[in-house]
Design an enzyme around this catalytic site. Structure first.
Site, PDB file in Angstrom:
ATOM      1  N   CYS A   1      -3.006   7.705   5.406  1.00 50.22           N
ATOM      2  CA  CYS A   1      -3.135   7.243   3.995  1.00 50.22           C
ATOM      3  C   CYS A   1      -4.095   7.784   3.260  1.00 50.22           C
ATOM      4  CB  CYS A   1      -2.360   5.666   3.785  1.00 50.22           C
ATOM      5  SG  CYS A   1      -3.450   4.748   5.045  1.00 50.22           S
TER       6      CYS A   1
ATOM      7  N   GLU B   1       0.785  -1.108   0.006  1.00 51.78           N
ATOM      8  CA  GLU B   1       0.118  -0.085  -0.037  1.00 51.78           C
ATOM      9  C   GLU B   1       0.743   1.094   0.140  1.00 51.78           C
ATOM     10  OE1 GLU B   1      -2.624   0.661   3.605  1.00 51.78           O
ATOM     11  OE2 GLU B   1      -2.260   2.623   3.036  1.00 51.78           O
TER      12      GLU B   1
END
Lengths: 505, 505
Positions: free
Chosen positions: B277, B240
């Site tokens: 994020c 990720e």
């Protein structure tokens, strides 16, 4: 591209041209532009069924052309066409089933800490899929094959890089798919067929290609895998490369049915002139009398197998060189020598070697690499410990096969269970009895395996092959009016779902 | 490794040493050697629950240590610990559910052409998993986080490369996991924590590492992805990386609730000092009065946000440099300037720019890259066509958010539906209303997205995160006595299965 008759080496006809970089760009852009047309599930179902119908309608010509280009024979190709149309219809049924969408719905819950929003997940098509067709299945793993069928089922348009061994078959089958598209009201550009090595290299680099499927050699597949990974935006590369497909015969199995196993092996390893990706390429047989009886039966049966024609001259050269290199290794014998047959044929054969030769690495590791064509290696193992040591050295495989004695097959705590546990890490499909050639098209199939069998954990045969061309997306607090039907409360399409933890089928 | 207090920049204590290549090899071999111990599902359930208990029991010390190393604050870290233990328990429940095994059984059928063998498919653990811990969630995406929990749930042992921003927290939580293993009778080596940059590089190359999970920067993640792909045997790398998390505010939404959206944005983009994020990093607002009202509210609210401390000095430098580079671009204004705060803090702010600046590429594309920290970019779009053109230029994202007017949310054929369709290709999670920060741990979650958000199609949060650490295997004609319980006719574990096409839940 020239269509070549492998039986004679003669050029048959010139079909299509090698695609330029501009052709590749045009095909991918056209596919990308029409991807929205595949969003409707009913039209995808109709497309797959129409494709099966078109292939069937043109079947005689397709089979004759494929035979002329591949020398695989009418009987085998008739079966392969049935497999191919069956595969297209099976994916239509999977769309109707809807389980592949993997719908999960968790409704909002303010009583939780933190409060949970409404989340609804399913899978959407990835976009344009590049398919690299195989040499050895001009239908079932080529233009109209499983990669194309599963990608279209997923809703992803396809650009196929045809295999140079059967360009005319590729053109015929590609035309059938495009006719099917037109018949159900779809743009023909949902499927395009391209030819040429450079076109394949360009295709994997194209920014609008979202994923790729490949069936072929380790060398070619790895080069394309590397290119897919090196892109500015890497894409999934689902490659089926090489596989040794080891077979283990226990002492008990050899004792009970040496002749049956030897005969079965001869049949399996020569099917399609040994050009199956699931050919049993290495067979572990107990040293001793029972094992030797198996070897004797194998030798006898192979002597009766007529020489066959390989798919192309390059493969014939590689086969002969591969056999030669293996035969020259210390301690390797060739009870039936594979090699040149009359004309352009090759004769089937097998090699034997003692297990200890394969324990220490070095040049004998060549025997752990696939040799494409009608050859197998019988490895005599000394005892259980050596068998285990040998298995630990094996690369990944599409299949691993275990022949057990009757009692071993019944004992959950015995030698059979232990061997099954040792074989499972080696392969994507583990057989008890029988032979790995013949890959049933069915939801539970897994045709893939640890590298180099596959470059991913996916399968290229069976219902779950569709997963390769989908990616999940989750909608948070989207109003009912904006949700796709699969995610609406009333589930108008009746797809299986997991709602608040409970499965609704 | 030194534990550093980001509030002062002072070294707190020295914890553990950087792992050598030998340490990495030892940890991976130890994990590989004990992988069989995780085969039993009951012991995995017990392990995950014991891990949650151990973390809870040591919670006060873990939270205090994490706060001292990350400056994230006790309240946030208390919530994160709850999320972490909840995650471990949720995966225990998934093991009990058994649906993740994706069992498909097709029984033999001799009436078919060709006859179908008995095929039974489920999923097995891949082997040792390498986990690369994140900086910004010292618990939930670090040593005891979702990657570790899902890998252990799958039956795969874990070697974690700890993040250098919280080595003491990593040691404490790693010890809790190992205590949990010992308590349920498992070898402690099912989880090992390693420190150091070079250890991370060695880890991804280790031949016995079968898959990797990563949460971090595009640069670091891509380097490891490349290394994973370049191995002799490539392995899946579930990374990720970066995400812009675009937000679209329609004219109607701005007209109806400019102040509410502006205030919500200020809260979301400064949560965790902008170090999520899923921080909304780019907000598309209609040019004109309603949009300006939104901007004014955002400015007002941001002025009230106290400066905060970033996770480490390097990130602070990168944030300040990133803000500076973006602010210098032609046509970019900073109604509230982000930048240096008192001491080691940074102040939150935002930038504005007209959409036309982002249409043509060039240096303004910097605004399409994530800037980690409390900054967002408000892009004024001129009209619908420009909005569509802007969206077409966006990279992949973890999330995309759509704020609609009331009527737009009700019309399945209107502007709202069209925009949802335009946002879906951009992200793994699409929100209608609300804010992307806050990622619910629930089966329907998808925390991943097109590259660079993720390097695969997988999620790192939610039940389906377990899929990353499994691979399918199919048994053909295996006798009942040798089959794992999940595949036996009597289904003693009661796992959901698809048998001959029919789902049995």
């Amino acid at each position: 591209m020239w269509s070549v008759d492998p039986r004679t080496g003669n050029q048959r006809e010139r079909v299509a041209a090698e695609a330029t970089a501009g052709d590749v760009d045009g095909a991918v852009r056209a596919a990308h532009a029409v991807r929205g047309a595949l969003a409707d599930r009913e039209v995808r179902i109709a497309l797959l069924r129409a494709a099966a119908d078109e292939l069937t309608a043109d079947g005689a010509r397709i089979i004759a052309t494929a035979d002329a280009e591949t020398a695989l024979g009418e009987a085998r190709l008739t079966g392969e066409l049935g497999r191919t149309t069956g595969q297209l219809r099976a994916f239509a049924a999977e769309i109707e089933d809807g389980g592949y969408l993997d719908v999960i719905i968790d409704r909002a819950d303010d009583s939780l800490t933190p409060p949970r929003p409404d989340l609804r997940r399913y899978k959407i098509p990835v976009g344009v899929v590049a398919v690299y067709a195989a040499s050895n299945f001009p239908l079932a793993f080529s233009v109209p094959g499983g990669d194309t069928a599963s990608a279209l089922a997923a809703g992803s348009p396809v650009v196929v890089k045809a295999h140079p061994d059967h360009p005319a078959t590729s053109e015929l089958t590609g035309a059938a798919l495009r006719r099917a598209a037109a018949k159900v009201g779809l743009p023909e550009d949902v499927v395009t067929v391209l030819h040429g090595f450079e076109a394949g290299v360009e295709l994997i680099k194209h920014p609008l290609v979202a994923a790729a499927g490949f069936t072929g050699s380790v060398r070619g597949g790895r080069a394309l895998f590397d290119a897919a990974a090196a892109r500015p935006q890497p894409i999934p590369f689902h490659g089926e490369l090489g596989s040794l497909n080891p077979v283990v015969v226990t002492e008990a199995a050899a004792g009970e049915k040496a002749a049956e196993i030897g005969a079965g092996l001869a049949g399996s390893m020569t099917q399609g002139v040994g050009q199956f990706c699931t050919k049993p390429g290495l067979v572990l047989v107990p040293a001793g009398e029972a094992g030797e009886q198996l070897v004797a039966t194998l030798a006898k049966r192979l002597a009766d197998v007529a020489p066959g024609v390989l798919l192309d001259g390059r493969m014939r050269d590689a086969f002969l060189a591969g056999v030669d290199a293996r035969t020259r290794l210390d301690g390797v014998a060739a009870p039936v020598a594979a090699g040149e047959g009359e004309g352009r044929t090759v004769a089937a054969g097998f090699l034997t070697v003692d297990g200890e030769r394969l324990l220490t690495g070095g040049e004998h590791d060549l025997l752990l690499e696939e040799c494409f064509g009608p050859i197998t290696v019988v490895v005599r193992y000394a005892d259980t410990a050596q068998l285990t040591a040998l298995l630990a050295r094996f690369p990944g495989n599409l299949t691993a096969t275990l022949h057990l004695g009757a009692a071993e097959a019944e004992d959950p705590n015995g030698r059979g269970a232990a061997l099954l546990a040792e074989l499972t890490p080696l392969a994507g499909r583990v057989l008890v009895g029988g032979w790995p050639t013949g890959v049933a098209v069915t939801p539970a199939q897994h045709h893939g395996g640890p590298y180099p069998a596959s470059t991913s954990h996916s399968t290229s045969v069976g219902a779950t092959a569709i997963e390769r061309w989908l990616r999940p997306v989750s909608y948070q607090n989207a109003p009912e009016a904006l949700l796709p039907p699969e995610l609406r409360d009333d589930n108008p399409l009746g797809v299986p779902r997991r709602v608040n933890g409970t499965r609704q089928v």
